[in-house]
Design a protein around this motif. Structure first.
Motif, PDB file in Angstrom:
ATOM      1  N   GLY A  15      25.861  40.978  37.479  1.00  0.00           N
ATOM      2  CA  GLY A  15      25.929  41.597  38.802  1.00  0.00           C
ATOM      3  C   GLY A  15      27.110  42.547  38.896  1.00  0.00           C
ATOM      4  O   GLY A  15      27.957  42.611  37.992  1.00  0.00           O
ATOM      5  N   VAL A  16      27.168  43.267  40.016  1.00  0.00           N
ATOM      6  CA  VAL A  16      28.234  44.265  40.186  1.00  0.00           C
ATOM      7  C   VAL A  16      29.596  43.581  40.312  1.00  0.00           C
ATOM      8  O   VAL A  16      30.550  43.923  39.594  1.00  0.00           O
ATOM      9  N   ILE A  17      29.691  42.599  41.204  1.00  0.00           N
ATOM     10  CA  ILE A  17      30.983  41.923  41.409  1.00  0.00           C
ATOM     11  C   ILE A  17      31.352  41.098  40.170  1.00  0.00           C
ATOM     12  O   ILE A  17      32.476  41.156  39.675  1.00  0.00           O
ATOM     13  N   GLY A  18      30.372  40.344  39.647  1.00  0.00           N
ATOM     14  CA  GLY A  18      30.641  39.520  38.463  1.00  0.00           C
ATOM     15  C   GLY A  18      31.044  40.368  37.259  1.00  0.00           C
ATOM     16  O   GLY A  18      31.954  39.994  36.501  1.00  0.00           O
ATOM     17  N   GLY A  19      30.383  41.500  37.089  1.00  0.00           N
ATOM     18  CA  GLY A  19      30.718  42.384  35.969  1.00  0.00           C
ATOM     19  C   GLY A  19      32.134  42.918  36.105  1.00  0.00           C
ATOM     20  O   GLY A  19      32.908  42.945  35.133  1.00  0.00           O
ATOM     21  N   ALA A  20      32.488  43.319  37.326  1.00  0.00           N
ATOM     22  CA  ALA A  20      33.841  43.844  37.566  1.00  0.00           C
ATOM     23  C   ALA A  20      34.884  42.737  37.394  1.00  0.00           C
ATOM     24  O   ALA A  20      35.988  42.985  36.890  1.00  0.00           O
ATOM     25  N   LEU A  21      34.519  41.514  37.778  1.00  0.00           N
ATOM     26  CA  LEU A  21      35.461  40.398  37.614  1.00  0.00           C
ATOM     27  C   LEU A  21      35.699  40.086  36.130  1.00  0.00           C
ATOM     28  O   LEU A  21      36.834  39.821  35.717  1.00  0.00           O
ATOM     29  N   ALA A  22      34.619  40.128  35.353  1.00  0.00           N
ATOM     30  CA  ALA A  22      34.767  39.863  33.911  1.00  0.00           C
ATOM     31  C   ALA A  22      35.682  40.915  33.284  1.00  0.00           C
ATOM     32  O   ALA A  22      36.572  40.597  32.478  1.00  0.00           O
ATOM     33  N   GLN A  23      35.474  42.174  33.689  1.00  0.00           N
ATOM     34  CA  GLN A  23      36.297  43.266  33.153  1.00  0.00           C
ATOM     35  C   GLN A  23      37.762  43.110  33.585  1.00  0.00           C
ATOM     36  O   GLN A  23      38.679  43.299  32.786  1.00  0.00           O
ATOM     37  N   GLU A  24      37.964  42.742  34.851  1.00  0.00           N
ATOM     38  CA  GLU A  24      39.332  42.580  35.368  1.00  0.00           C
ATOM     39  C   GLU A  24      40.063  41.465  34.601  1.00  0.00           C
ATOM     40  O   GLU A  24      41.225  41.619  34.220  1.00  0.00           O
ATOM     41  N   CYS A  25      39.360  40.349  34.368  1.00  0.00           N
ATOM     42  CA  CYS A  25      39.988  39.237  33.638  1.00  0.00           C
ATOM     43  C   CYS A  25      40.337  39.677  32.220  1.00  0.00           C
ATOM     44  O   CYS A  25      41.422  39.371  31.705  1.00  0.00           O
ATOM     45  N   ALA A  26      39.406  40.409  31.581  1.00  0.00           N
ATOM     46  CA  ALA A  26      39.655  40.875  30.208  1.00  0.00           C
ATOM     47  C   ALA A  26      40.833  41.846  30.185  1.00  0.00           C
ATOM     48  O   ALA A  26      41.687  41.785  29.287  1.00  0.00           O
ATOM     49  N   GLN A  27      40.911  42.726  31.197  1.00  0.00           N
ATOM     50  CA  GLN A  27      42.033  43.676  31.251  1.00  0.00           C
ATOM     51  C   GLN A  27      43.373  42.972  31.413  1.00  0.00           C
ATOM     52  O   GLN A  27      44.403  43.480  30.990  1.00  0.00           O
ATOM     53  N   ARG A  28      43.329  41.780  32.038  1.00  0.00           N
ATOM     54  CA  ARG A  28      44.578  41.025  32.201  1.00  0.00           C
ATOM     55  C   ARG A  28      44.881  40.162  30.981  1.00  0.00           C
ATOM     56  O   ARG A  28      45.767  39.310  31.012  1.00  0.00           O
ATOM     57  N   GLY A  29      44.072  40.311  29.932  1.00  0.00           N
ATOM     58  CA  GLY A  29      44.377  39.630  28.672  1.00  0.00           C
ATOM     59  C   GLY A  29      43.604  38.352  28.435  1.00  0.00           C
ATOM     60  O   GLY A  29      43.870  37.631  27.462  1.00  0.00           O
ATOM     61  N   ALA A  30      42.647  38.033  29.327  1.00  0.00           N
ATOM     62  CA  ALA A  30      41.877  36.796  29.146  1.00  0.00           C
ATOM     63  C   ALA A  30      40.793  36.985  28.091  1.00  0.00           C
ATOM     64  O   ALA A  30      40.285  38.095  27.900  1.00  0.00           O
ATOM     65  N   ALA A  31      40.435  35.889  27.428  1.00  0.00           N
ATOM     66  CA  ALA A  31      39.245  35.852  26.577  1.00  0.00           C
ATOM     67  C   ALA A  31      38.101  35.421  27.489  1.00  0.00           C
ATOM     68  O   ALA A  31      38.198  34.392  28.159  1.00  0.00           O
TER      69      ALA A  31
END
Ligand SMILES: NC(=O)c1ccc[n+]([C@@H]2O[C@H](COP(=O)([O-])OP(=O)(O)OC[C@H]3O[C@@H](n4cnc5c(N)ncnc54)[C@H](OP(=O)(O)O)[C@@H]3O)[C@@H](O)[C@H]2O)c1
Length: 236
Positions: A15-31
């Motif tokens: 989804g739009v929000i879920g996709g953006a959340l996954a990207q945000e977490c990855a940008q903050r260094g999360a796996a």
């Protein structure tokens, strides 16, 4: 919880929000591990996140929902947080919304998120976090959206009780009561047509707010009344 290096499952990453959340977490260094229903979008999300682990998810398959967090923990070598962003909406006066539609809303918006999050509770690292996107309707029920609002309120109520249960176990529970966002969600309604919607809040701020809440072990993400969101450490 330190986001850099954290292991995070995002359910509804298609989804739009879920996709953006996954990207945000990855940008903050999360796996990150991602789950979603649409196989093409799921593969695309995984590719965009460096071929991260990905798994299909159908809300009606509650056993598979329950097994999602154990799968993610195995893939990522442990699990620090789970974020659920799946959902559907239907519109119309309560006396015109069928039982089938009401059941569908409760399956996707309440039962499936509860199963995904419940599956994570026994295995999360501590401090850990679970989070779900509910909606501003939890605090402000709207006409023409009674069944949708009730399904989100059911999930929110579950989150509130689990927050108290989990406090002594070091697991934070985030209830993201997001305002209307311009994601096309209302146009994908499973029944009815959307009423006039308020001006949308800023998606990037809402996504950052949810990620901040997970990192801080906060309780709520709510509209700030100025087109953004605010993170609150205590629930009301
Ligand atoms: N947009 C808003 O204004 C707003 C405001 C407050 C809260 N929310 C909530 O935020 C969440 C995400 O919304 P969005 O705006 O990002 O909309 P979206 O792009 O339509 O995302 C909906 C997500 O739910 C998944 N989903 C729907 N039915 C499913 C099912 N039967 N089984 C498994 N997954 C299913 C979709 O999977 P596929 O795409 O793979 O089918 C998608 O990942 C929803 O819970 C919504 O209620 C949205």
């Amino acid at each position: 919880m330190e986001m850099d290096g954290a292991r995070i499952l995002v359910a509804g990453a298609t989804g739009v929000i879920g996709g953006a959340l996954a990207q945000e977490c990855a940008q903050r260094g999360a796996a990150v591990a991602v789950a979603g229903r649409d196989p093409d979008r799921l593969a695309e999300r995984s590719r965009a996140l460096g071929d991260c682990p990905a798994r299909g998810l159908e809300a009606y398959d509650l056993d598979r929902c329950l097994a999602l967090a154990p799968w993610a923990a195995e893939q990522l070598g442990g699990l620090d947080a789970v974020i659920v962003a799946i959902g559907v909406v239907a519109f119309g006066p309560a006396d015109q919304v069928s039982e089938e539609i009401s059941e569908h809303l409760f399956a996707v918006n309440a039962l499936a998120p509860m199963a995904v999050l419940r599956g994570a509770l026994p295995l999360l690292a501590r401090p850990g976090a679970i989070a779900a996107v509910t909606g501003v309707l939890v605090d402000r029920p709207q006409p023409g959206m009674a069944a949708y609002g009730a399904s989100k309120a059911a999930l929110s109520s579950w989150l509130t009780a689990v927050r108290t249960e989990q406090r002594r176990h070091g697991v934070a529970v985030v209830d993201a009561r997001l305002p209307h966002l311009d994601t096309g969600f209302a146009d994908r309604a499973v029944a009815g047509t959307p009423p006039g919607m308020p001006s949308p809040a800023r998606l990037d701020e809402a996504v950052r707010g949810v990620a901040d809440a997970v990192a801080a072990g906060a309780a709520l993400v709510v509209p700030d009344g100025r087109g953004g969101v605010t993170v609150e450490s205590r629930a009301h």
